[in-house]
Enzyme design. Sequence first.
Site, PDB file in Angstrom:
ATOM      1  N   GLU A 227     -25.163 -20.883  44.998  1.00  0.00           N
ATOM      2  CA  GLU A 227     -25.120 -19.613  44.276  1.00  0.00           C
ATOM      3  C   GLU A 227     -24.475 -19.929  42.937  1.00  0.00           C
ATOM      4  O   GLU A 227     -23.312 -20.324  42.880  1.00  0.00           O
ATOM      5  CB  GLU A 227     -24.311 -18.588  45.062  1.00  0.00           C
ATOM      6  CG  GLU A 227     -24.377 -17.194  44.460  1.00  0.00           C
ATOM      7  CD  GLU A 227     -23.077 -16.787  43.817  1.00  0.00           C
ATOM      8  OE1 GLU A 227     -23.037 -16.784  42.563  1.00  0.00           O
ATOM      9  OE2 GLU A 227     -22.116 -16.485  44.535  1.00  0.00           O
TER      10      GLU A 227
ATOM     11  N   CYS B 292     -20.155 -13.559  39.105  1.00  0.00           N
ATOM     12  CA  CYS B 292     -21.509 -14.122  39.121  1.00  0.00           C
ATOM     13  C   CYS B 292     -22.564 -13.025  39.051  1.00  0.00           C
ATOM     14  O   CYS B 292     -23.696 -13.285  38.639  1.00  0.00           O
ATOM     15  CB  CYS B 292     -21.718 -14.953  40.380  1.00  0.00           C
ATOM     16  SG  CYS B 292     -20.566 -16.329  40.540  1.00  0.00           S
TER      17      CYS B 292
END
Length: 678
Positions: free
Chosen positions: A257, A296
């Site tokens: 990720e 993120c």
Amino acid sequence: MVLTLQSFAENRWVAPGAGAVEIPSAVDGRVMATASSAGVDFGAMVRFGRKVGGPALRMLTFHQRAEMLKRLAVYLTERKEALYELSFDTGATRRDSWIDIDGGIGTLFAYASRGRKELPSERFVLDGAFEPLSRNGSFVGAHILTPLHGVAVHVNAFNFPCWGMLEKLAPTILAGVPVITKPATATAYVAHAMVAMIVESGILPPGALQFVAGSTGDLLDHLTGQDVVSFTGSATTSGKLRDHPTVSREAVRFIAERDSLNAAILGSDVTPESPEFDLFVKEVAREMTAKAGQKCTAIRRVIVPRDRVEAVRDALAARLGKVAIGNPRDEKVGMGPLASQGQRRDVRENIAKLATESEIVFGDPLHCAVVDANANAGAFLSPVLLHCANPIRAERVNHVEAFGPVSTLLPYDDLDQAIELAQRGEGSLVASAFSYDADVTEQLVMGLAPFHGRLYLVDRDSAKEATGHGSPLPPLVHGGPGRAGGGEEMGGLRGVYHYMQRTALQGSPAKLTALTKTWGQGAPTRTEGPHPFRKNFDEISIGDTVETPARTISLEDIEHFANFTGDTFYAHMDEEAAKANPFFPGRVAHGYLILSFAAGLFVDPAPGPLLANYGLERLRFLKPVSPGDSIRVRLTVKTKRAARMPDYGEVRWDAEVFNQNNETVAQYDVLTMSARPA
């Protein structure tokens, strides 16, 4: 006092060796901790996880592992204030830390609940139904999931030292795989404190969790195809780990990720007077300032209709201008500093790159007024909003991520162009679409879905309870294609299955029933002895069966049922109309009449160990029943499952209804609760 961070390896704390790195406070620059993994034997660490932690976890059922997660969540909840205090020095406000600390603990609770509700009280999972592989049914197939016999190496980012660790830990431990976790050094002192609490609790068995303070050294050299690497961070580091010779050669499972240029899109139907307009501005501003934009999932590209750019710009500037920046311990502060001076330098450099094809319309990346702090000593940065007038020709706005309180306004001329701009991010974790128009939303979803792991669809109806663009949730997938890493985390049980091996089994129905503890078509049944409803949960066996006598269904039964229930659908009451229907030979019995009569055939009416019928699943009506047809039922114990309460268990029954020609007319699962002996 400066903290000395130790690694926890082979069930003991290992003091750091030479080369310790100093970790400064993001608020005032004072040294918070030192960290080094020098002196850690990474090969021994991996072996300890495999030989000690793995077997200990695999001895437990999913329900027992789930119970550990719940106890751990309760334990950490009682001690979380110490984590909040440390978290201030990472630059996080109390609200920021709630996402990290309580959000992480909440993920433990969520997986504990899912483990109890959705997984069997076993050490394996039957994945789907038996697959027939032969004409006469004597050879069938099935899939099972079992825990990998390796370790999970979790490499986490600096922005969420608690949540980032626990959202990986929860599904991994539930799967039965031991964890070696390594936090980013910049905020490692918070992760270290949480791991110390976990170790102190004694809830996890030795070897189930090990911790690296500092670099990973030669850790990856010791991995095999039974191991998993789950990484959160930059694309550059992700590439290095993925391309590591051992990871490539051994086909180590790799979950990433990473960088993500997430977008928020204002629908073409939304005007400044629409509720969705205010929701859009509020969400963009919140995502720019929460965790100082160090998420993120933060919104990097703000895609709006060209004729509404000025309205969005002015509304955002007004809202951002009210945000107090400074010491996160001060309750008046809405945004703290970035995680480090180095992080601020990186963000400033990337703002400069973006500014080559955009103009700054709010904020100054070099100057910042702060509350109760020294702007030079801490890593403070003003929110910065840019505007790129011609995003179709621009490159950097779709490739450069300033990982801080930075977003860029991108105008679009039509929805196709809005979708094209979002797609230019080359794969993202999340995109938001703000629209109240169903057609606009559908067009955006179909264009955005292949390029995103999650779509956050916002309108006036959902806004009050919506959790936010930047909030990954345990039931839903967190990850994204392409640039975002191509991985998935959480997503309910999907996150658990990442750490398990799917294996196909082939054999007789009897053998697979015995192995999977799930009765399948063609497996032996037992009809002798008392009615299964007369047996308590512990006495019931897989394959126990009731074979009922037949009952003829008359036209009078059908008409009585129709008049009694009010279901006078023409197929049951009008012979001519029913015959005109290609699915019916004439008037037919109601499906629910068949179920009711079936229950009347197999139920044992007297009080006994069977406490309640609490559900019915997988119902299919396969053949119509006409007046004069007869039906009979075969009811078989399919699976048993221990319940949360010790005084009963849950039983799933396979119910199959046949007509006088032994043709199946209905098939379904009946769910009951049966008492356990005191």
